[in-house]
Design an enzyme around this catalytic site. Structure first.
Site, short mmCIF file in Angstrom:
data_model
loop_
_atom_site.label_atom_id
_atom_site.label_comp_id
_atom_site.label_asym_id
_atom_site.label_seq_id
_atom_site.Cartn_x
_atom_site.Cartn_y
_atom_site.Cartn_z
N THR A 240 0.83 -1.20 0.00
CA THR A 240 0.00 0.00 0.00
C THR A 240 0.86 1.25 0.00
OG1 THR A 240 -1.68 -1.14 1.31
CG2 THR A 240 -1.75 1.27 1.32
N GLY A 270 -9.45 -4.45 2.82
CA GLY A 270 -8.26 -4.43 3.64
C GLY A 270 -8.24 -3.28 4.62
N THR A 291 1.35 -0.18 6.26
CA THR A 291 1.38 -1.05 5.08
C THR A 291 1.74 -2.45 5.54
OG1 THR A 291 2.40 -1.39 2.89
CG2 THR A 291 3.80 -0.50 4.62
N GLY A 294 -2.91 -6.43 5.71
CA GLY A 294 -4.04 -5.64 6.18
C GLY A 294 -5.07 -6.42 6.96
#
Length: 388
Positions: A240, A270, A291, A294
């Protein structure tokens, strides 16, 4: 409507280009991406860095996204009133570039081969949030999230109805699939759908594709089943982009964008669009972005924990560790990272389940180099036993 709204921003960036280039050295991106301007920090004992405003910081080595956000932030002196634009357009750049195929269209197909998007933007002044989850057929995920923030009283819109909202706001509907994402999905199905996210079902998810049905399995066996089919989370999966921008008046925005877990079960959401999980911002304290895995991280709200730890007096690096250590206490095979920044621009990061975690920073600094890559050494299993 959508195009008109962003033409002004494009114009501002162009107008400021010459002024920016007079004060900013020309950047060789090949050099910057490999640059470590700060010695790698060991997250179990890292000191917080920085303290200069305005600033932009983001997860991973997504340098182009940071560089665009930094230019937008400098459209006005001190970045005033530009933090939202900087975060939204910085993350949009990553969506357009399909950063690591984990952000934007054409990556992380689900079990049916479809790419869906999650994104969020949070205003640390008003505490307002705009987010989308499971967005289908719309490429501009974080721009749609911005429309949720600015044009509704809601916080999150999901799925097909989020896509309908986006179309009503002027966004174009188009396929998010690419030849690469289709090939990725076909390769996965040819390998008997391995690995996947199923457990306690039949047929056996560790050796075959679905459709699956639940089976009567003692709850005590679920960890064994999970281990057989679990993903290795890290580079090229769950990367992410999380981004924070702070102006000289301590106004903060934090945002995220992701296409989620590769080969996820359709409908999965997520941590990226969840306030306190993917990102959190509060002008009184600071902000944090996360990040990693998730599905696990959202159970602990690590970015909220980081901000509250800073509120309680911890430095950013220490605050970033709080959630990471708490998660690793329960999930030894977890992998993820948190970046924390206080309202003055001091920053730190912590990670687990990887060797090292890179991130990108732009701020007025001694080096005067925008979009410089830094990194932090990750906490090991032995270090993680001391849970904050």
């Amino acid at each position: 409507m959508y195009k008109a709204q962003y033409l002004w921003l494009f114009g501002l960036v162009l107008i400021s280009r010459s002024a920016t280039e007079r004060t900013t050295p020309k950047i060789n991106f090949t050099t910057v991406v490999g640059l470590k301007t700060t010695p790698a920090m060991r997250s179990s004992s890292a000191s917080s860095l920085g303290g200069s405003l305005p600033m932009v910081i983001n997860t991973w080595n997504f340098t182009d996204a940071n560089f665009l956000a930094w230019r937008i932030l400098n459209v006005t002196q001190g970045g005033l009133r530009q933090t939202r634009n900087a975060v939204v357009e910085g993350c949009t750049r990553c969506e357009q570039q399909q950063c690591d195929r984990t952000v934007g269209y054409g990556g992380s197909p689900d079990e049916l081969g479809e790419t869906t998007l999650d994104a969020m933007i949070m205003d640390g002044s008003s505490m307002d949030v705009g987010a989308v989850a499971g967005l289908r057929g719309i490429k501009d995920a974080i721009r749609v999230a911005r429309h949720v923030l600015e044009h509704t009283k809601h916080s999150i819109l999901v799925g097909d109805l989020a896509s309908q909202f986006a179309q009503a706001m002027g966004f174009r509907s188009e396929s998010l699939a690419t030849p690469e994402s289709k090939a990725m999905w076909m390769e996965w199905t040819a390998a008997n759908c391995q690995p996947n996210f199923w457990r306690n079902v039949h047929p056996d998810p560790s050796i075959s594709c679905g459709p699956y049905k639940p089976k009567a399995t003692p709850l005590t066996r679920w960890k064994e089943d999970r281990a057989r089919t679990e993903y290795s989370i890290g580079h090229l999966n769950h990367d992410t982009i999380g981004m924070i921008a702070i102006d000289a008046a301590n106004n903060i925005h934090a945002g995220t964008s992701s296409n989620g877990a590769r080969h996820k079960i359709p409908g999965r959401v997520g941590d990226s669009p969840i306030p306190g999980a993917g990102a959190y911002a509060d002008n009184e304290v600071g902000a944090a972005v996360a990040t990693g895995d998730g599905d696990i991280m959202m159970r602990f709200l690590p970015t909220l924990l980081a901000v509250e730890a800073m509120r309680a007096g911890k430095k950013p690096a220490e605050a970033a560790e709080v959630g990471i250590r708490r998660i690793s206490k329960h999930y030894k095979d977890f992998s993820g990272a948190v970046i924390a920044v206080d309202r003055l621009g001091q920053y730190g990061a912590a990670c687990y389940g990887m060797t090292e975690f890179p991130f990108v920073v732009s701020n007025p600094s001694k080096t005067d180099i925008p979009s410089r890559q830094e990194s932090v050494k990750c906490i090991t299993g032995k270090e993680a036993v001391n849970v904050v």
